[in-house]
Scaffold this motif. Sequence first.
Motif, mmCIF file in Angstrom:
data_model
loop_
_atom_site.group_PDB
_atom_site.id
_atom_site.type_symbol
_atom_site.label_atom_id
_atom_site.label_comp_id
_atom_site.label_asym_id
_atom_site.label_seq_id
_atom_site.Cartn_x
_atom_site.Cartn_y
_atom_site.Cartn_z
ATOM 1 N N GLY A 94 0.870 -0.498 -0.402
ATOM 2 C CA GLY A 94 -0.272 0.214 0.154
ATOM 3 C C GLY A 94 -1.240 0.671 -0.919
ATOM 4 O O GLY A 94 -2.449 0.617 -0.741
ATOM 5 N N TYR A 95 -0.725 1.108 -2.067
ATOM 6 C CA TYR A 95 -1.648 1.602 -3.092
ATOM 7 C C TYR A 95 -2.054 0.525 -4.082
ATOM 8 O O TYR A 95 -3.109 0.607 -4.696
ATOM 9 N N GLN A 96 -1.251 -0.498 -4.255
ATOM 10 C CA GLN A 96 -1.521 -1.527 -5.260
ATOM 11 C C GLN A 96 -2.892 -2.196 -5.084
ATOM 12 O O GLN A 96 -3.673 -2.232 -6.031
ATOM 13 N N PRO A 97 -3.232 -2.720 -3.916
ATOM 14 C CA PRO A 97 -4.552 -3.341 -3.785
ATOM 15 C C PRO A 97 -5.686 -2.323 -3.866
ATOM 16 O O PRO A 97 -6.781 -2.652 -4.310
ATOM 17 N N ASN A 98 -5.436 -1.100 -3.469
ATOM 18 C CA ASN A 98 -6.489 -0.085 -3.513
ATOM 19 C C ASN A 98 -6.840 0.295 -4.939
ATOM 20 O O ASN A 98 -8.000 0.540 -5.253
ATOM 21 N N ILE A 99 -5.853 0.367 -5.807
ATOM 22 C CA ILE A 99 -6.129 0.716 -7.195
ATOM 23 C C ILE A 99 -6.908 -0.399 -7.872
ATOM 24 O O ILE A 99 -7.852 -0.146 -8.615
ATOM 25 N N ALA A 100 -6.534 -1.639 -7.605
ATOM 26 C CA ALA A 100 -7.226 -2.761 -8.241
ATOM 27 C C ALA A 100 -8.683 -2.835 -7.794
ATOM 28 O O ALA A 100 -9.565 -3.144 -8.594
ATOM 29 N N THR A 101 -8.966 -2.536 -6.543
ATOM 30 C CA THR A 101 -10.344 -2.597 -6.072
ATOM 31 C C THR A 101 -11.111 -1.324 -6.363
ATOM 32 O O THR A 101 -12.338 -1.316 -6.282
ATOM 33 N N ILE B 90 9.604 2.338 0.304
ATOM 34 C CA ILE B 90 9.128 2.139 -1.062
ATOM 35 C C ILE B 90 8.249 0.897 -1.135
ATOM 36 O O ILE B 90 7.175 0.898 -1.747
ATOM 37 N N SER B 91 8.691 -0.162 -0.494
ATOM 38 C CA SER B 91 7.922 -1.406 -0.506
ATOM 39 C C SER B 91 6.565 -1.234 0.158
ATOM 40 O O SER B 91 5.538 -1.674 -0.366
ATOM 41 N N LEU B 92 6.526 -0.566 1.298
ATOM 42 C CA LEU B 92 5.252 -0.329 1.978
ATOM 43 C C LEU B 92 4.345 0.588 1.160
ATOM 44 O O LEU B 92 3.135 0.357 1.077
ATOM 45 N N GLY B 93 4.915 1.601 0.557
ATOM 46 C CA GLY B 93 4.116 2.495 -0.272
ATOM 47 C C GLY B 93 3.542 1.787 -1.484
ATOM 48 O O GLY B 93 2.373 1.961 -1.833
ATOM 49 N N TYR B 94 4.340 0.956 -2.123
ATOM 50 C CA TYR B 94 3.871 0.216 -3.292
ATOM 51 C C TYR B 94 2.782 -0.769 -2.899
ATOM 52 O O TYR B 94 1.765 -0.883 -3.555
ATOM 53 N N LEU C 238 20.016 4.021 6.252
ATOM 54 C CA LEU C 238 19.158 4.872 5.447
ATOM 55 C C LEU C 238 18.686 4.138 4.194
ATOM 56 O O LEU C 238 17.521 4.237 3.804
ATOM 57 N N PHE C 239 19.578 3.376 3.579
ATOM 58 C CA PHE C 239 19.209 2.598 2.392
ATOM 59 C C PHE C 239 18.071 1.629 2.710
ATOM 60 O O PHE C 239 17.084 1.562 1.986
ATOM 61 N N TYR C 240 18.201 0.866 3.794
ATOM 62 C CA TYR C 240 17.167 -0.101 4.135
ATOM 63 C C TYR C 240 15.855 0.572 4.549
ATOM 64 O O TYR C 240 14.774 0.082 4.227
ATOM 65 N N ILE C 241 15.942 1.687 5.226
ATOM 66 C CA ILE C 241 14.722 2.423 5.584
ATOM 67 C C ILE C 241 13.994 2.866 4.317
ATOM 68 O O ILE C 241 12.776 2.700 4.187
ATOM 69 N N LEU C 242 14.735 3.407 3.348
ATOM 70 C CA LEU C 242 14.115 3.863 2.103
ATOM 71 C C LEU C 242 13.560 2.708 1.285
ATOM 72 O O LEU C 242 12.481 2.818 0.698
ATOM 73 N N VAL C 243 14.262 1.593 1.235
ATOM 74 C CA VAL C 243 13.763 0.432 0.498
ATOM 75 C C VAL C 243 12.469 -0.085 1.122
ATOM 76 O O VAL C 243 11.501 -0.392 0.418
ATOM 77 N N TYR C 244 12.419 -0.148 2.440
ATOM 78 C CA TYR C 244 11.193 -0.601 3.097
ATOM 79 C C TYR C 244 10.061 0.410 2.934
ATOM 80 O O TYR C 244 8.904 0.025 2.807
#
Length: 156
Positions: free
Chosen positions: A19-26, A13-17, A5-11
């Motif tokens: 996913g939005y990071q390049p979209n906000i910059a553009t 969070i990583s995918l969510g971060y 569960l820990f690794y699923i949640l960490v991944y």
Amino acid sequence: MEISLFYILVYMISLGYRGYQPNIATFRDDQFDERDPREKPSKAAFFSYFYLALNLGSLFSNTVLDFFVDDGMRALSFWAAAGSAFAGLTLFLGGTAKYSHFRFSGNPITRFSQVILFALKKWRVGPPENEDVFFESDNERSKTAGRKILHAYGFK
């Protein structure tokens, strides 16, 4: 089970971060018109302020919140993170009325698929003699809801 569960949640969070990071910059590219001499400097300033805020948020989360957690004040750390997230959401929603909104022109998946298909189909075709055919003239109506594609000579 807990480690899985820990690794699923960490991944997640990583995918969510990521996913939005390049979209906000553009997202900023739609907000400023490079052809307008008053807005062109604002585009560079926005980019600078965006990364300043991003780095200050990282500094806050890696110093202040870690300090609270190390001192056993986990609840205070949570509320500080929740408060900063709420402040960011409030700033974002407060500026929504000033955003430049454009109508969508077609299904983006179809347009993306067309680009990939034609790129694969014509990857050996060279550029034409007259490169002006790639750009719209001043009297043509753009197919992208009235927005013209700017000349870009850097990708020959």
